[in-house]
Design an enzyme around this catalytic site. Structure first.
Site, PDB file in Angstrom:
ATOM      1  CG  HIS A   1     -56.192  17.288 -17.537  1.00 24.78           C
ATOM      2  ND1 HIS A   1     -57.453  16.914 -17.933  1.00 24.78           N
ATOM      3  CD2 HIS A   1     -56.364  18.425 -16.800  1.00 24.78           C
ATOM      4  CE1 HIS A   1     -58.334  17.770 -17.458  1.00 24.78           C
ATOM      5  NE2 HIS A   1     -57.704  18.698 -16.761  1.00 24.78           N
ATOM      6  CD  GLU A   2     -53.895  19.850 -14.329  1.00 27.78           C
ATOM      7  OE1 GLU A   2     -54.090  21.057 -14.606  1.00 27.78           O
ATOM      8  OE2 GLU A   2     -54.795  19.099 -13.879  1.00 27.78           O
TER       9      GLU A   2
ATOM     10  CG  HIS B   1     -55.988  23.136 -17.909  1.00 26.67           C
ATOM     11  ND1 HIS B   1     -57.193  23.569 -18.399  1.00 26.67           N
ATOM     12  CD2 HIS B   1     -56.280  22.099 -17.073  1.00 26.67           C
ATOM     13  CE1 HIS B   1     -58.171  22.822 -17.887  1.00 26.67           C
ATOM     14  NE2 HIS B   1     -57.642  21.916 -17.089  1.00 26.67           N
TER      15      HIS B   1
ATOM     16  CG  HIS C   1     -56.762  27.246 -23.412  1.00 28.61           C
ATOM     17  ND1 HIS C   1     -57.927  27.045 -22.726  1.00 28.61           N
ATOM     18  CD2 HIS C   1     -57.097  27.990 -24.489  1.00 28.61           C
ATOM     19  CE1 HIS C   1     -58.920  27.641 -23.368  1.00 28.61           C
ATOM     20  NE2 HIS C   1     -58.442  28.217 -24.440  1.00 28.61           N
TER      21      HIS C   1
HETATM   22 ZN   LIG Z   1     -58.533  20.420 -15.955  1.00 27.30          ZN
END
Ligand SMILES: [Zn+2]
Length: 683
Positions: free
Chosen positions: A470-471, A474, A477
């Site tokens: 998940h991290e 980010h 991105h």
């Molecule tokens: Zn998040």
């Protein structure tokens, strides 16, 4: 001072080991003073006809210098908190808030942006530039540019107080978390706990000069007790300590109480919204988001609640029946994790703990890297010889076709004086500087995983692996952007309710056999995850997903209602109770003070925006469904996702980016299917 202040030295990466509390305030004051003088100069030079380079790029330079000093400070405050650093950090908040409001209310600056937006030069601007100007003009309005002087001053005061209150909320939560511990000298009290958890507790005791074991409220310790401790009273004791942190209840009742802080924050947010002409803070929050209206958000959440509540009720019935078979006929909140894990083991013969051995950190990282290397055509290598803030910290470089793209730090393990949770922060933006150089991005990725035991590598649970993905999403991105304008590069300028798209998207590979084959291998033998264990794990994927879904919906509805209905006479807890009437299947005890540790909405950026997780999950699940069609490691689809979504940051509305990738607007079907909540799955 400035000659020796590392925060004022131009740097590639911050010299973390040299930064001292006494450097912080002088550096910030110096930079703010320099920036004010520079802004006066910019306004003078741009008075006739502002240009992109003369105005926007020049302002970017000032922002960047401030960020280069402030980013390491706020990062260290979160990961190496100390009394001195905390004091220095807080001393800067009023000045930073004042500076930010002053920029937002600077009429000459506003007019310069307006003039630039309607200049002949603007006709040739690309989409990113147009979006930046649009956002800038919107943000001037949201900073009170149109208000009379007196109200502008009040706006400034409110913002400044809010920034201090947010910091106080985090501090009290961290202090309350650190203030409680339980020293255990009789090992039988820890019956049921896995050896890895006991080893952590022994290490925590040793660090304090104690023998035996120390149970703390840091997440790995809390989680281990709630999931495995067979001593029911120990679970109840820990549950009570954890869910009353920073409140008027529990073992440290009143000592770090966030209650008054929350009340003040909510009042001030309401006032801020009204100053700007919005009926409440929820409406103000939506002014910069993808969702159109409060009604749209609420009906989205309620629709999901209606679909998932029957599944949640069924999950709970099954859990209660199982617990009763085991002799527990009055299932309480502190039993849910424990019997849930037992039931999962019984039904699927798979335990989080048994899986750990297959997820040693280096295997997980090399698997994660090879997945993104295949999908996005990048290479990742570890860098050595950098100046970090703790021995656990690692630094990596991303390259593409041999060219440097960006770097990221990993700070993965829980420890004392480090904030809980997991997050990515964009420490430096990808942008073309005023001098024409390309500045590469840097990201800090922080988690709170179970640290390694002596003589073993760190072994992650599958949940921890999912958090890492998940991290990392980010991070990608932020790092894989192709936008060269700071205002919308990486995660900058991305609507908050779309920002969880790339992160939740990455989690999918933790559930795909092809992804799992790359990220798992027994830490002693290197053997891949056995097929039967893999099958069981996948079968267990949606175990209790109904209960998990309504829990997230409870948080989302509570947050949104709290900000949408402020002033209707209900207390924070009454709002929460109302939401629970609507969606909750398992009522926590009356002393539970969950809101007092809900840092996302009181100290983070998620106020009236927690719904973003579910909102963006519709997008991420539907985006992933194209990979399910094309092959989950399909390089063409990976490149398409990168170019449509990851590369373009906030340069275009999230819906347009999504449609560009998927060829149509998002549908909720993929999310329901992934969570096992569609009609077909109920059968
Ligand atoms: Zn998040």
């Amino acid at each position: 001072m400035s000659a020796t202040n590392p925060l004022l030295q131009p740097h590639d990466l911050p010299s973390f080991s040299l930064i001292r509390a006494e450097h912080v305030l002088p550096a910030v004051e110096q930079i703010l003073a320099d920036n004010r003088a520079a802004i006066a100069g910019i306004l003078q030079s741009q008075a006739q006809q502002p240009t992109w380079a003369g105005l926007v790029l020049a302002m970017d330079e000032l922002n960047d210098r401030l960020g280069a000093a402030w980013s390491p400070v706020s990062h260290l405050n979160a990961v190496c908190n100390s009394a001195e650093l905390r004091e220095a950090y807080e001393a800067c908040l009023p000045a930073l808030s004042a500076y930010s409001t002053e920029l937002g209310q600077n009429r000459e600056l506003f007019q310069a942006y307006q003039a630039l937006a309607s200049s002949p030069e603007a006709a040739g601007f690309d989409q990113a530039q147009k979006t930046i100007l649009e956002h800038a003009l919107r943000d001037f309005r949201l900073s009170g540019i149109d208000l009379p002087l007196e109200q502008q001053q009040r706006y400034a005061q409110v913002q400044s107080t809010l920034s201090e209150l947010g910091s106080r909320f985090s501090n009290q939560l961290l202090d309350a978390t650190q203030a409680w511990s339980k020293h255990v000298t009789d090992e039988t009290a820890l019956a049921g706990l896995p050896d890895s958890a006991k080893a952590q507790m022994a290490a925590a005791a040793q660090a304090k000069g104690l023998d035996g074991w120390l149970i703390t409220l840091e997440f790995p310790s809390y989680y281990a007790v709630m999931t495995y401790a067979s001593d029911r009273s120990l679970r109840e004791e820990l549950y009570a300590a954890y869910c009353t942190r920073a409140s008027d209840q529990g073992p440290n009742a009143g000592q770090f109480d966030n209650g008054p802080v929350m009340a003040q924050i909510l009042d001030l947010r309401q006032e801020l919204a009204q100053l700007l002409g919005y009926p409440n803070y929820a409406e103000l929050s939506l002014a910069t988001k993808m969702a159109d209206s409060s009604e749209q958000v609420l009906s989205f959440l309620r629709d999901l609640a209606q679909r998932s509540k029957p599944f949640a009720a069924q999950d709970l019935e099954q859990l209660k029946a199982y617990a009763a078979e085991q002799g527990c006929s009055d299932l309480a909140s502190w039993d849910v994790g424990y019997y849930g894990e037992k039931l999962r083991e019984q039904r699927y013969s798979v335990s989080q703990e048994a899986l750990r051995a297959y997820f040693p950190i280096d295997k997980v990282l090399s698997g994660l890297f090879s997945i993104v290397q295949r999908l996005y055509g990048i290479e990742i290598t570890e860098l050595k010889g950098f100046d970090g803030w703790h021995a656990d910290v690692r630094l990596f470089e991303i390259r593409e076709n041999g060219q440097h793209v960006g770097r990221f730090f990993f700070d993965l393990y829980a420890r004392a004086n480090k904030r809980g949770g997991a997050w990515m922060d964009g420490a430096r933006d990808h942008r073309r500087t005023a001098a024409g150089q390309l500045q590469s991005p840097v990201a800090n990725l922080v988690c709170n995983f179970t640290p390694a035991e002596p003589g073993k590598p760190a072994l992650l649970t599958h949940d921890e692996v999912t958090t890492l993905f998940h991290e990392f999403g980010h991070g990608l991105h932020h790092l894989l952007t192709r936008i060269e304008h700071a205002g919308v590069s990486g995660i900058n300028g991305v609507a908050w309710d779309a920002v969880e798209l790339p992160s939740q998207f990455m989690e999918n590979w933790c559930w795909e056999p092809e992804g799992l084959a790359l990220i798992s291998g027994h830490y002693q033998t290197g053997a891949p995850l056995p097929q039967d264990l893999l099958d069981k794990m996948l079968a267990a994927k949606n175990f209790q997903s109904g209960m998990m879904m309504v829990r997230q919906l409870e948080f989302s509805l509570f947050d949104f209602e709290l900000h949408a209905t402020h002033g209707d006479g209900r207390s924070v807890l009454q709002v929460l109770e109302g939401v629970r009437d609507e969606v909750t299947v398992m009522r926590p005890p009356a002393y539970n003070r969950f809101p007092n540790s809900f840092a996302h909405i009181f100290a983070g950026g998620y106020a009236a925006g927690y719904y973003s997780y579910k909102w963006a999950e519709v997008l991420s699940a539907d985006a992933f469904s194209r990979f399910e069609e094309d092959g989950v490691l399909n390089a063409d689809t990976g490149r398409a996702f990168r170019e449509a979504i990851l590369a373009r940051g906030g340069s275009l509305a999230p819906m347009a980016l999504f449609v560009d990738f998927r060829g149509r607007e998002p549908s909720i079907d993929a999310l329901l299917r992934h969570c096992g909540l569609s009609e077909a799955a109920a059968a």
